[in-house]
Each structure stands twice: as C-alpha cells, then as structure tokens.
Design an enzyme around this catalytic site. Structure first.
Site, PDB file in Angstrom:
ATOM      1  N   ASP A 121       0.620  -1.622   0.140  1.00  0.00           N
ATOM      2  CA  ASP A 121      -0.039  -0.045  -0.441  1.00  0.00           C
ATOM      3  C   ASP A 121       1.248   1.383  -0.170  1.00  0.00           C
ATOM      4  O   ASP A 121       2.263   1.690   1.446  1.00  0.00           O
ATOM      5  CB  ASP A 121      -1.233   0.189   1.549  1.00  0.00           C
ATOM      6  CG  ASP A 121      -2.057   1.088   1.221  1.00  0.00           C
ATOM      7  OD1 ASP A 121      -2.028   1.493   0.599  1.00  0.00           O
ATOM      8  OD2 ASP A 121      -2.320   1.645   2.078  1.00  0.00           O
ATOM      9  N   ASN A 174      10.207   7.561  -0.369  1.00  0.00           N
ATOM     10  CA  ASN A 174       9.006   7.837  -1.738  1.00  0.00           C
ATOM     11  C   ASN A 174       9.651   6.830  -2.814  1.00  0.00           C
ATOM     12  O   ASN A 174      10.116   6.752  -3.492  1.00  0.00           O
ATOM     13  CB  ASN A 174      10.253   9.262  -2.975  1.00  0.00           C
ATOM     14  CG  ASN A 174       9.336   9.674  -3.392  1.00  0.00           C
ATOM     15  OD1 ASN A 174       8.448   9.605  -4.131  1.00  0.00           O
ATOM     16  ND2 ASN A 174       9.805  11.238  -4.305  1.00  0.00           N
ATOM     17  N   ASP A 218      -2.192  12.523  -2.505  1.00  0.00           N
ATOM     18  CA  ASP A 218      -2.155  14.195  -3.036  1.00  0.00           C
ATOM     19  C   ASP A 218      -2.506  14.831  -4.308  1.00  0.00           C
ATOM     20  O   ASP A 218      -2.454  13.832  -5.329  1.00  0.00           O
ATOM     21  CB  ASP A 218      -1.099  14.372  -2.243  1.00  0.00           C
ATOM     22  CG  ASP A 218      -0.029  14.858  -1.232  1.00  0.00           C
ATOM     23  OD1 ASP A 218      -2.331  14.008  -0.473  1.00  0.00           O
ATOM     24  OD2 ASP A 218       0.625  15.136  -0.204  1.00  0.00           O
ATOM     25  N   LYS A 261      -3.006  23.934  -9.240  1.00  0.00           N
ATOM     26  CA  LYS A 261      -1.937  24.558  -9.870  1.00  0.00           C
ATOM     27  C   LYS A 261      -0.878  24.073 -10.693  1.00  0.00           C
ATOM     28  O   LYS A 261      -0.750  22.395 -10.729  1.00  0.00           O
ATOM     29  CB  LYS A 261      -0.854  25.445  -9.553  1.00  0.00           C
ATOM     30  CG  LYS A 261      -1.747  26.348  -8.918  1.00  0.00           C
ATOM     31  CD  LYS A 261      -0.990  27.635  -7.993  1.00  0.00           C
ATOM     32  CE  LYS A 261      -1.154  28.563  -7.402  1.00  0.00           C
ATOM     33  NZ  LYS A 261      -0.357  29.668  -6.303  1.00  0.00           N
ATOM     34  N   ASP A 288     -11.080  10.861  -3.479  1.00  0.00           N
ATOM     35  CA  ASP A 288     -12.217  11.300  -3.452  1.00  0.00           C
ATOM     36  C   ASP A 288     -12.580  12.815  -3.958  1.00  0.00           C
ATOM     37  O   ASP A 288     -13.370  13.324  -3.521  1.00  0.00           O
ATOM     38  CB  ASP A 288     -12.846  12.013  -1.765  1.00  0.00           C
ATOM     39  CG  ASP A 288     -11.861  12.719  -1.343  1.00  0.00           C
ATOM     40  OD1 ASP A 288     -10.341  12.653  -1.636  1.00  0.00           O
ATOM     41  OD2 ASP A 288     -11.860  12.884   0.050  1.00  0.00           O
TER      42      ASP A 288
END
Length: 227
Positions: free
Chosen positions: A47, A99, A124, A129, A161
């Site tokens: 995950d 990362n 995220d 922008k 979402d």
C-alpha cells in the site's frame, strides 16, 4: 523492531521532488525480509501512501497467508505504524519510509516471494495549479514501474475522493495500452486470487474513507488486473 529506510521530518503534505526525497537507496536485503515476516515467501501486497496504516492492519489480521507492506514518505506515520505492527501476531505486516516513485523498485528488488498487488488510496491531488502536476504520485512512469513489479494476474487498486485525480489516472492508463485491464470490484465467486486482495483492500476502511463516509463524500474506486 522494523526500521524506516531513512528518516524525514514530518509534514502533512510534502513535496516529493525535494532533494531529500530524491536520494537513492540501496536495495533492501533478503535478511531484512526474513527477519521482518514469519514467512517471507508469502505473496506481498503493498500500500503506497499508507498514512497511519489502518487498512493494512485490518487486512493483515484477516489474511495471514499474505504479507503486507505499507509505504509512506512521512516517517512519523511509518514509525507509529511499525510500533503497532511489532506487537501483532503473526508477523505479516511492516511499514517503510521512502519515496515510492523513486525507491519502490529497490525496496522490493530482493523480496523472496511474489509481489502480487499494489494499492494507492487517496493520493495528494496536486491539481490546484498546473505547475504542481509533476508532484503527483501516479503518472506514466509510476504506472510503468508498477507493471514491471507486479506479474500478470496481479492487481492494482485505486481510490480517490477527487474526480480530477481519477481522470488523470484514466489518461495515464490510456498511454499504456495492454498493461492494465479494469475489472469489477465485486467478487466473482471463483477461487481466491490476487484480485480478491485488491477487492478486500477497497472494502476495508482507511482513515480517509471513514472521513468521506461521515461527510457523505463520493469515493471513486477502481481495480485493475495486470496483463
């Protein structure tokens, strides 16, 4: 005790392009996996962006013949989650700080068993922008990496979402024809497979799904089979 790949100062949102998140790491050794899991030959489900690890804790307690690895770029989440994993039995759950876009191949390179599934839940969006688009977890290079790590028949589970993020995924998938096949998130009743682990992950609460449910917010879910 399980350890992070490297330690990072905690922030709720971080820039994955920052220099400290781009440092290369050596492949994790077979010894680490053997010491971390009771049976490191079991299939592994990963995950990415695991947050506080709620979903994997639930899933690992039910599916003890699988191993589960949570990956997050924020070490505070990873260290707290590992403290909970350390006291659990059987030992089939661990968390690592790295990362994923840069390090996932090295992290998993020496895993002794098959890597049968990956999930990315509520990444995220970085959609406010256009210049932030390159910070997204999911992009063409990321999906290509996933298709190289997971064998045919494995799964990639996704939920968000944010409608824009789902549309970004569709656009990126379209540029990799023949690698991912979208399948139903409903169980077909056949013998248990890697896809069923992905379905169970989508059915299991995360910190974010609990929040979305409380606020009547739409959650978009997708499940793909690697071809």
């Amino acid at each position: 005790m399980r350890v992070s790949v490297y330690l990072l100062r905690f922030r709720q949102h971080v820039n994955p392009l920052s220099h400290k998140f781009q440092r290369q790491i050596d492949p994790i050794s077979v010894t680490y996996w053997n010491e971390t899991f009771d049976d490191s030959r079991n299939p592994l489900f990963v995950d990415i962006g695991c947050n506080r690890g709620l979903m994997l804790r639930t899933l690992s307690s039910h599916e003890t013949s699988w191993n589960f690895l949570g990956v997050d770029i924020r070490d505070l989440f990873v260290n707290k989650s590992n403290k909970q994993a350390d006291i659990a039995a059987p030992r089939n759950l661990a968390y690592l700080c790295c990362n994923a876009n840069i390090h996932l191949k090295n992290v998993l390179h020496n895993y002794p068993g098959p890597i049968c599934g990956v999930s990315v839940f509520f990444p995220d969006p970085w959609h406010q922008k256009k210049r932030f688009a390159k910070r997204r977890v999911i992009n063409n290079k990321f999906l290509e990496m996933i298709s190289e790590i997971i064998p045919s028949g494995g799964c990639f589970a996704f939920q968000t979402d944010v409608v824009d993020v789902a549309e970004y995924l569709n656009e990126d998938m379209a540029e990799l024809p023949g690698r991912f096949k979208e399948v139903s998130i409903q169980n077909n009743g056949k013998s248990f497979s890697s896809l069923d682990i992905g379905r169970m992950a989508l059915e299991t609460d995360t910190e974010r799904t609990l929040s979305c449910r409380a606020n009547n917010k739409l959650v978009i879910q997708k499940l793909f089979e690697l071809t």
